[in-house]
Design a protein around this motif. Structure first.
Motif, PDB file in Angstrom:
ATOM      1  N   GLY A 205      88.540  63.789 138.069  1.00  0.00           N
ATOM      2  CA  GLY A 205      87.530  62.694 137.969  1.00  0.00           C
ATOM      3  C   GLY A 205      86.310  62.960 138.049  1.00  0.00           C
ATOM      4  O   GLY A 205      85.090  61.815 137.482  1.00  0.00           O
ATOM      5  N   GLY A 206      86.168  64.270 137.377  1.00  0.00           N
ATOM      6  CA  GLY A 206      84.796  64.420 137.120  1.00  0.00           C
ATOM      7  C   GLY A 206      83.713  64.762 138.533  1.00  0.00           C
ATOM      8  O   GLY A 206      82.239  64.065 138.604  1.00  0.00           O
ATOM      9  N   ARG A 207      84.277  64.630 139.873  1.00  0.00           N
ATOM     10  CA  ARG A 207      83.439  64.585 141.517  1.00  0.00           C
ATOM     11  C   ARG A 207      82.491  65.213 141.279  1.00  0.00           C
ATOM     12  O   ARG A 207      81.535  65.202 141.634  1.00  0.00           O
ATOM     13  CB  ARG A 207      84.815  64.865 142.550  1.00  0.00           C
ATOM     14  N   GLY A 208      82.371  66.673 141.041  1.00  0.00           N
ATOM     15  CA  GLY A 208      81.787  68.090 141.397  1.00  0.00           C
ATOM     16  C   GLY A 208      81.261  68.271 142.748  1.00  0.00           C
ATOM     17  O   GLY A 208      82.195  67.567 143.408  1.00  0.00           O
ATOM     18  N   GLY A 209      80.662  69.150 142.188  1.00  0.00           N
ATOM     19  CA  GLY A 209      79.807  69.170 143.696  1.00  0.00           C
ATOM     20  C   GLY A 209      80.866  71.343 144.042  1.00  0.00           C
ATOM     21  O   GLY A 209      82.466  71.046 143.238  1.00  0.00           O
ATOM     22  N   ARG A 210      81.085  70.833 145.418  1.00  0.00           N
ATOM     23  CA  ARG A 210      82.327  72.373 145.583  1.00  0.00           C
ATOM     24  C   ARG A 210      82.025  73.844 144.482  1.00  0.00           C
ATOM     25  O   ARG A 210      82.848  74.261 143.983  1.00  0.00           O
ATOM     26  CB  ARG A 210      83.289  71.882 145.771  1.00  0.00           C
ATOM     27  N   PRO A 211      80.664  74.273 144.910  1.00  0.00           N
ATOM     28  CA  PRO A 211      80.087  75.188 144.014  1.00  0.00           C
ATOM     29  C   PRO A 211      81.237  76.299 144.351  1.00  0.00           C
ATOM     30  O   PRO A 211      81.385  78.259 143.658  1.00  0.00           O
ATOM     31  CB  PRO A 211      78.370  75.913 143.856  1.00  0.00           C
ATOM     32  N   GLU A 212      81.261  76.414 145.498  1.00  0.00           N
ATOM     33  CA  GLU A 212      82.231  77.896 146.616  1.00  0.00           C
ATOM     34  C   GLU A 212      83.606  77.559 145.089  1.00  0.00           C
ATOM     35  O   GLU A 212      84.473  78.680 145.231  1.00  0.00           O
ATOM     36  CB  GLU A 212      82.166  77.307 147.840  1.00  0.00           C
ATOM     37  N   LEU A 213      84.287  76.679 144.725  1.00  0.00           N
ATOM     38  CA  LEU A 213      85.394  76.509 144.483  1.00  0.00           C
ATOM     39  C   LEU A 213      85.706  76.327 142.763  1.00  0.00           C
ATOM     40  O   LEU A 213      84.730  75.810 142.485  1.00  0.00           O
ATOM     41  CB  LEU A 213      86.070  75.181 144.423  1.00  0.00           C
ATOM     42  N   VAL A 214      86.626  77.410 142.375  1.00  0.00           N
ATOM     43  CA  VAL A 214      87.156  77.939 140.656  1.00  0.00           C
ATOM     44  C   VAL A 214      87.228  75.581 140.444  1.00  0.00           C
ATOM     45  O   VAL A 214      88.288  75.514 140.635  1.00  0.00           O
ATOM     46  CB  VAL A 214      87.949  78.819 140.548  1.00  0.00           C
ATOM     47  N   ARG A 215      86.191  75.202 139.151  1.00  0.00           N
ATOM     48  CA  ARG A 215      86.904  73.713 139.814  1.00  0.00           C
ATOM     49  C   ARG A 215      86.909  73.458 138.100  1.00  0.00           C
ATOM     50  O   ARG A 215      86.898  74.499 137.142  1.00  0.00           O
ATOM     51  CB  ARG A 215      85.812  73.256 139.452  1.00  0.00           C
ATOM     52  N   ILE A 216      88.002  73.245 137.591  1.00  0.00           N
ATOM     53  CA  ILE A 216      88.316  72.486 136.131  1.00  0.00           C
ATOM     54  C   ILE A 216      88.428  70.665 135.760  1.00  0.00           C
ATOM     55  O   ILE A 216      88.793  70.173 136.664  1.00  0.00           O
ATOM     56  CB  ILE A 216      89.953  73.361 134.910  1.00  0.00           C
ATOM     57  N   GLY A 217      88.180  70.693 134.686  1.00  0.00           N
ATOM     58  CA  GLY A 217      88.284  68.711 134.469  1.00  0.00           C
ATOM     59  C   GLY A 217      90.041  68.775 134.249  1.00  0.00           C
ATOM     60  O   GLY A 217      90.006  67.129 133.582  1.00  0.00           O
ATOM     61  N   GLY A 218      90.633  69.432 133.469  1.00  0.00           N
ATOM     62  CA  GLY A 218      91.794  69.531 132.970  1.00  0.00           C
ATOM     63  C   GLY A 218      92.746  70.660 132.611  1.00  0.00           C
ATOM     64  O   GLY A 218      92.206  71.711 132.923  1.00  0.00           O
ATOM     65  N   LEU A 219      93.549  70.490 132.411  1.00  0.00           N
ATOM     66  CA  LEU A 219      94.441  71.272 132.805  1.00  0.00           C
ATOM     67  C   LEU A 219      94.622  72.608 131.217  1.00  0.00           C
ATOM     68  O   LEU A 219      94.690  73.356 130.848  1.00  0.00           O
ATOM     69  CB  LEU A 219      96.481  71.077 132.454  1.00  0.00           C
ATOM     70  N   ASP A 220      93.829  71.577 130.392  1.00  0.00           N
ATOM     71  CA  ASP A 220      93.395  72.577 128.567  1.00  0.00           C
ATOM     72  C   ASP A 220      92.874  73.621 129.404  1.00  0.00           C
ATOM     73  O   ASP A 220      92.530  74.755 128.114  1.00  0.00           O
ATOM     74  CB  ASP A 220      92.879  71.922 127.650  1.00  0.00           C
TER      75      ASP A 220
END
Length: 231
Positions: A205-220
Motif C-alpha cells: 500500500g505504500g505506507r512508507g516510514g519505518r526506515p529501520e526495516l527492509v521494505r519492498i513495494g512488490g514481490l518483484d
C-alpha cells in the motif's frame, strides 16, 4: 551467513486476503441482507474489517481460540447474542462466498519461480494449518513449500520469536540463514528481525516510514535482495 531459505506469510502477502474477504462479504450481504445499524454496504464492509482486525489480535494474544474469534466477529458485527451454532452457520455461509474469490497476487508466482532454484521455501502463518494448507492447495502452490507452520497448532504466534524459530527448525536452518517476508511491519518484519532472521516488509500500500526495516513495494523486488548460497 548466506540466506538459504525464504519463509512466507500468506494472507495479504502472496494471497489477496483483503480483496477476497471484501468481495466475499459483499456477496454474503447481498444474500443475507444488510444488518440493522448499517447505512450502507461500504459502512458494513469497513466495520467488518475493523472487527476482524480486533478479534484476530485477541486470538494472537491468546485471549480466545480460532473458532471463538470467528464467533465473536459475527456477534459483534450483527450486534446480536447468537448461540455458537448460529454464529458458525452465518460464518460458514460467508466462507462460501469468500472462498469463491480466492486468488494469488499477480506478482506471487513470478517471484516464486525466480527464487525456486536458489532457495528453499516455507510458510509461517498466524492462522491454522487446516485453513492455510487447504488454501495453498486450492491456489495450486502447496508443493512450492517444504513446510507450513501455523500458530494455531504451534501454540505461539508472530511476532513471538518462538514462532519464527519453530519455522526455522522445520527447515533445519539457523535463523540467520532465513529471510521472512510479510505484509505487517511489526508482526512480520520487525518480529523476524528480533528473532534473528532477515525481515522484509512487503508494503503493497505504500505506507512508507519505518526506515529501520527492509521494505519492498512488490514481490518483484524480492529477488534483488537475496543472494543465493553457493553450493
Amino acid at each position: 551467513m548466506p540466506i538459504r531459505a525464504v519463509l512466507w506469510d500468506i494472507d495479504d502477502t502472496i494471497f489477496d486476503y483483503t480483496g477476497a474477504d471484501r468481495i466475499g462479504m459483499s456477496k454474503h450481504l447481498e444474500h443475507e441482507g444488510l444488518p440493522d445499524g448499517y447505512g450502507s454496504v461500504e459502512q458494513a464492509l469497513f466495520t467488518w474489517r475493523a472487527i476482524t482486525d480486533a478479534h484476530w489480535a485477541r486470538f494472537a494474544a491468546g485471549e480466545t481460540d480460532f473458532q471463538g474469534q470467528r464467533r465473536d466477529r459475527v456477534r459483534e458485527f450483527l450486534s446480536r447474542a447468537l448461540e455458537d451454532e448460529e454464529a458458525d452457520a452465518w460464518f460458514a455461509r460467508h466462507v462460501t462466498h469468500y472462498e469463491a474469490a480466492w486468488s494469488l497476487f499477480p506478482d506471487a508466482l513470478p517471484a516464486l519461480d525466480v527464487l525456486a532454484n536458489g532457495f528453499r521455501h516455507g510458510v509461517l502463518s498466524n492462522s491454522s494449518i487446516h485453513n492455510q494448507d487447504r488454501k495453498l492447495r486450492t491456489l495450486g502452490v502447496r508443493d512450492r513449500f517444504e513446510a507450513v507452520v501455523c500458530a494455531v497448532e504451534l501454540g505461539v504466534s508472530k511476532p513471538e520469536a518462538g514462532a519464527f524459530h519453530a519455522a526455522c527448525e522445520a527447515l533445519a536452518l539457523e535463523p540467520g540463514e532465513v529471510a521472512y517476508v510479510g505484509d505487517e511491519p511489526d508482526i512480520d518484519a520487525a518480529g523476524a528481525v528480533a528473532a534473528g532472521l532477515m525481515g522484509i516488509w512487503l508494503d503493497r500500500g505504500g505506507r512508507g516510514g519505518r526506515p529501520e526495516l527492509v521494505r519492498i513495494g512488490g514481490l518483484d523486488q524480492l529477488p534483488g535482495l537475496l543472494v543465493p548460497a553457493r553450493p
